[in-house]
Each structure stands twice: as structure tokens, then as C-alpha cells.
Design a protein around this motif. Structure first.
Motif, PDB file in Angstrom:
ATOM      1  N   GLY A  17       0.811  -1.208   0.000  1.00  0.00           N
ATOM      2  CA  GLY A  17       0.000   0.000   0.000  1.00  0.00           C
ATOM      3  C   GLY A  17       0.845   1.257   0.000  1.00  0.00           C
ATOM      4  O   GLY A  17       0.553   2.211  -0.727  1.00  0.00           O
ATOM      5  N   ALA A  18       1.888   1.262   0.813  1.00  0.00           N
ATOM      6  CA  ALA A  18       2.765   2.433   0.872  1.00  0.00           C
ATOM      7  C   ALA A  18       3.463   2.654  -0.464  1.00  0.00           C
ATOM      8  O   ALA A  18       3.608   3.792  -0.925  1.00  0.00           O
ATOM      9  CB  ALA A  18       3.785   2.264   1.988  1.00  0.00           C
ATOM     10  N   ALA A 279      -8.203  -6.243  -5.570  1.00  0.00           N
ATOM     11  CA  ALA A 279      -6.867  -6.330  -4.971  1.00  0.00           C
ATOM     12  C   ALA A 279      -6.336  -4.945  -4.636  1.00  0.00           C
ATOM     13  O   ALA A 279      -5.759  -4.731  -3.557  1.00  0.00           O
ATOM     14  CB  ALA A 279      -5.919  -7.049  -5.928  1.00  0.00           C
ATOM     15  N   LEU A 280      -6.521  -3.989  -5.524  1.00  0.00           N
ATOM     16  CA  LEU A 280      -6.076  -2.616  -5.255  1.00  0.00           C
ATOM     17  C   LEU A 280      -6.829  -2.028  -4.067  1.00  0.00           C
ATOM     18  O   LEU A 280      -6.246  -1.344  -3.225  1.00  0.00           O
ATOM     19  CB  LEU A 280      -6.284  -1.748  -6.494  1.00  0.00           C
ATOM     20  N   ARG A 281      -8.129  -2.308  -3.999  1.00  0.00           N
ATOM     21  CA  ARG A 281      -8.921  -1.792  -2.878  1.00  0.00           C
ATOM     22  C   ARG A 281      -8.434  -2.394  -1.561  1.00  0.00           C
ATOM     23  O   ARG A 281      -8.347  -1.707  -0.543  1.00  0.00           O
ATOM     24  CB  ARG A 281     -10.397  -2.120  -3.114  1.00  0.00           C
ATOM     25  N   TRP A 282      -8.117  -3.675  -1.576  1.00  0.00           N
ATOM     26  CA  TRP A 282      -7.610  -4.357  -0.375  1.00  0.00           C
ATOM     27  C   TRP A 282      -6.296  -3.739   0.089  1.00  0.00           C
ATOM     28  O   TRP A 282      -6.086  -3.494   1.273  1.00  0.00           O
ATOM     29  CB  TRP A 282      -7.429  -5.838  -0.703  1.00  0.00           C
ATOM     30  N   PRO A 287      -4.751  -1.921   7.194  1.00  0.00           N
ATOM     31  CA  PRO A 287      -4.910  -1.439   8.572  1.00  0.00           C
ATOM     32  C   PRO A 287      -3.933  -0.325   8.872  1.00  0.00           C
ATOM     33  O   PRO A 287      -2.837  -0.265   8.312  1.00  0.00           O
ATOM     34  CB  PRO A 287      -4.609  -2.692   9.412  1.00  0.00           C
ATOM     35  N   ALA A 288      -4.346   0.555   9.758  1.00  0.00           N
ATOM     36  CA  ALA A 288      -3.540   1.734  10.080  1.00  0.00           C
ATOM     37  C   ALA A 288      -2.135   1.373  10.504  1.00  0.00           C
ATOM     38  O   ALA A 288      -1.921   0.533  11.346  1.00  0.00           O
ATOM     39  CB  ALA A 288      -4.220   2.551  11.183  1.00  0.00           C
ATOM     40  N   SER A 289      -1.166   2.030   9.842  1.00  0.00           N
ATOM     41  CA  SER A 289       0.218   1.848  10.227  1.00  0.00           C
ATOM     42  C   SER A 289       0.996   3.146  10.068  1.00  0.00           C
ATOM     43  O   SER A 289       2.203   3.180  10.152  1.00  0.00           O
ATOM     44  CB  SER A 289       0.874   0.780   9.328  1.00  0.00           C
ATOM     45  N   GLY A 290       0.241   4.208   9.764  1.00  0.00           N
ATOM     46  CA  GLY A 290       0.890   5.490   9.493  1.00  0.00           C
ATOM     47  C   GLY A 290       1.229   5.664   8.028  1.00  0.00           C
ATOM     48  O   GLY A 290       1.740   6.684   7.623  1.00  0.00           O
TER      49      GLY A 290
END
Length: 298
Positions: A17-18, A279-282, A287-290
Motif C-alpha cells: 500500500g505504501a 486487490a487494489l482496494r484491499w 490497517p492503520a500503520s501510518g
């Protein structure tokens, strides 16, 4: 202690995600996201507006690519892009500027949204030239701006209805077109469409002006066959690109030399499109990690 499989998957999801967020928003994406969502002040669009639903969803990846392909069919708009946008030399930079503009105008404060529009209009005033057929063009020409606008609105909405997590009802679709008219008018579009019937009519009005040019076909080849993505991302990108092409109207395919395979598109391509968007939406809703790269707070 060794990390649990679930924890390892969450960490991998966050890293993906990042990485995706940095590609789309740039290295300073987290700072821009914080300003867009956390700066107090009035917004152009309230939290319950449908433009927020559409622009926060991963289906925008398909819609954005479809919009670029459709927009290229206007020879003057494509001439301006080919000569001035730098899409080949700096494709990620162009994507980051576009995604930031959409995020700021959709979710940011009214003052930041207006500043973003003003910046685009300043750039438009400098973009002018002569197309291959000898006609002059200006990026700030309201008629050309109108074409770019309706191609975007049609693409974003159609792809959301096809691949979005929460497709809109009829009233929601009309409301989305009306929301987008707020941005279009600010950019200089004269009387932008405000519901789907007006949007469809406006697209039909432009059709006599549309045809394929060498620049348009070159752009399509670049976007579809030679994308600036890592080798490991080529297969997912191919699914994304196929979904974008499949959602183009049949009349837009031949000018760009794109195939029309209705049976395959209704089965394998559509399944692939749903798979890659899911998959992109997932990844985008890790979950929050900053560092989770959602364009909205949802």
C-alpha cells in the motif's frame, strides 16, 4: 518470536500500500494527505456527496486509464497533450499531479481547491500550438476543456458503476455528474452537464470532431503495451488496461486500433477487472500503520 502468518500478511499489505501510494501521490504524499483531510475549513463537497464515494474507490484506476484513451480521440486535445504534457518523459509525475488535483478538489478545503484550480488555469494559459492538421489549439479553450471534462466524468462514473464497491443508484449518478460540474465550471468549462442525460448528449455532440491520429495511437500503445511499471506489475497492469479498453464504447476502438471482443470482454476481461480492482482496494485500505494509502478517510 516469529511473526504470525496473519501479521506477516498485514505487514506485506501495508508495504504494498505504501509503495502504491508513493507512486500515485509522490514522495510527499503523506504530507499532502494530512493537509487535504485534516486541515479545518469548509469544503466544496460535504462528506455525504457522491463525488467522494466515486473518487475514493479503486475503480478510479480503471476510470482514469479509460479517460486518457477516450480524451486522446480529440485531435486538438491530443496535440496539446503530446506537445506539452510530458506524459512519456515523466508519466508518474503527471499521474501524481492529476491525482493530487482530484484529491484536493474533492476532499480538501475550499481555499485549497480554488488554489489548485487557479494553478491549472495558469498552466493552461501557456499551452498553445498548432496540431498536425494545421489547426491552432489552446488548452484553455472552453470547448476543449468541455471535451476533457465530459470524457473524465463519463469514464469515472461508468467504471465506478462497473467495478466500484458501492455502485450509485440513478439519483446518485446524476448527483455525481452535478458534483463534477462544480469542478468543471471552475476550470472554465461552459455550462458543464449536470446529469447523465446531459452528459450523454454532450458526448454525442463531440463525436463528429473525434478521430484517431498518430499521436493518439502512439499514446494508446504507450499506455497499454509499454507502461512505465516494474516487470512484476505487468500482469496486474494488463488486467487493469484490458478492463479500461473493454469499457470504451465500440466506436472509440477502431480509431485507436484497439480490439473489440465482446464475448471475451464480458467474461474473462470483466472477471480480471473485478479481481485487480478488488486487490487494489484491499491494498489501499490496509490497517492503520501510518502509511495506508487511501485517497479518503474511509
Amino acid at each position: 518470536m516469529p511473526e504470525s502468518p496473519r501479521g506477516a500478511l498485514t505487514l506485506l499489505r501495508q508495504r504494498w500500500g505504501a509503495a502504491l501510494f508513493e507512486r500515485v501521490a509522490g514522495a510527499d504524499g503523506p504530507e499532502k494527505r494530512t493537509r487535504i483531510h485534516d486541515l479545518p475549513g469548509p469544503r466544496w463537497f460535504a462528506e455525504d456527496r457522491f463525488i467522494r464515494t466515486v473518487h475514493a474507490d479503486a475503480a478510479m484506476f480503471v476510470g482514469g486509464l479509460r479517460a486518457l484513451l477516450l480524451q486522446s480521440l480529440h485531435p486538438l486535445a491530443m496535440a496539446a497533450v503530446a506537445a506539452h504534457s510530458g506524459y512519456r518523459g515523466d508519466p508518474w509525475g503527471r499521474l501524481q499531479r492529476t491525482s493530487t488535483f482530484l484529491a484536493v478538489t474533492t476532499f480538501g478545503t475550499a481555499s485549497d481547491a480554488q488554489a489548485a484550480v487557479n494553478a491549472v488555469r495558469r498552466v493552461h494559459r501557456q499551452v498553445r500550438g498548432v496540431a498536425r492538421d494545421g489547426r491552432t489549439y489552446r488548452a484553455g479553450d472552453p470547448h476543449l476543456l468541455g471535451w476533457v471534462h465530459v470524457a473524465e466524468v463519463d469514464s469515472f462514473l461508468r467504471c465506478h458503476q462497473r467495478y466500484g464497491a458501492a455502485p450509485l443508484d440513478d439519483d446518485g449518478c446524476d448527483a455525481y455528474v452535478a458534483d463534477m460540474a462544480r469542478i468543471g465550471a471552475a476550470l472554465g468549462v461552459v455550462d458543464p452537464p449536470r446529469d447523465r442525460a446531459e452528459l450523454t448528449a454532450r458526448l454525442e455532440d463531440y463525436r463528429p470532431e473525434l478521430h484517431g491520429t498518430p499521436e493518439a495511437r502512439e499514446a494508446a500503445r504507450f499506455l497499454l503495451l509499454n507502461p512505465p511499471v516494474p516487470l512484476v506489475a505487468r500482469v496486474p497492469y494488463a488486467a487493469l488496461a484490458s478492463a479500461a479498453v473493454a469499457d470504451l464504447p465500440a466506436w472509440a476502438r477502431w480509431p485507436l486500433r484497439l480490439p473489440y471482443l465482446p464475448v471475451t470482454e464480458a467474461t474473462a476481461v470483466r472477471l480480471g477487472g473485478h479481481g485487480i480492482v478488488s486487490a487494489l482496494r484491499w491494498v489501499m485500505t490496509a490497517p492503520a500503520s501510518g502509511s495506508q494509502p487511501t485517497p479518503s478517510k474511509s
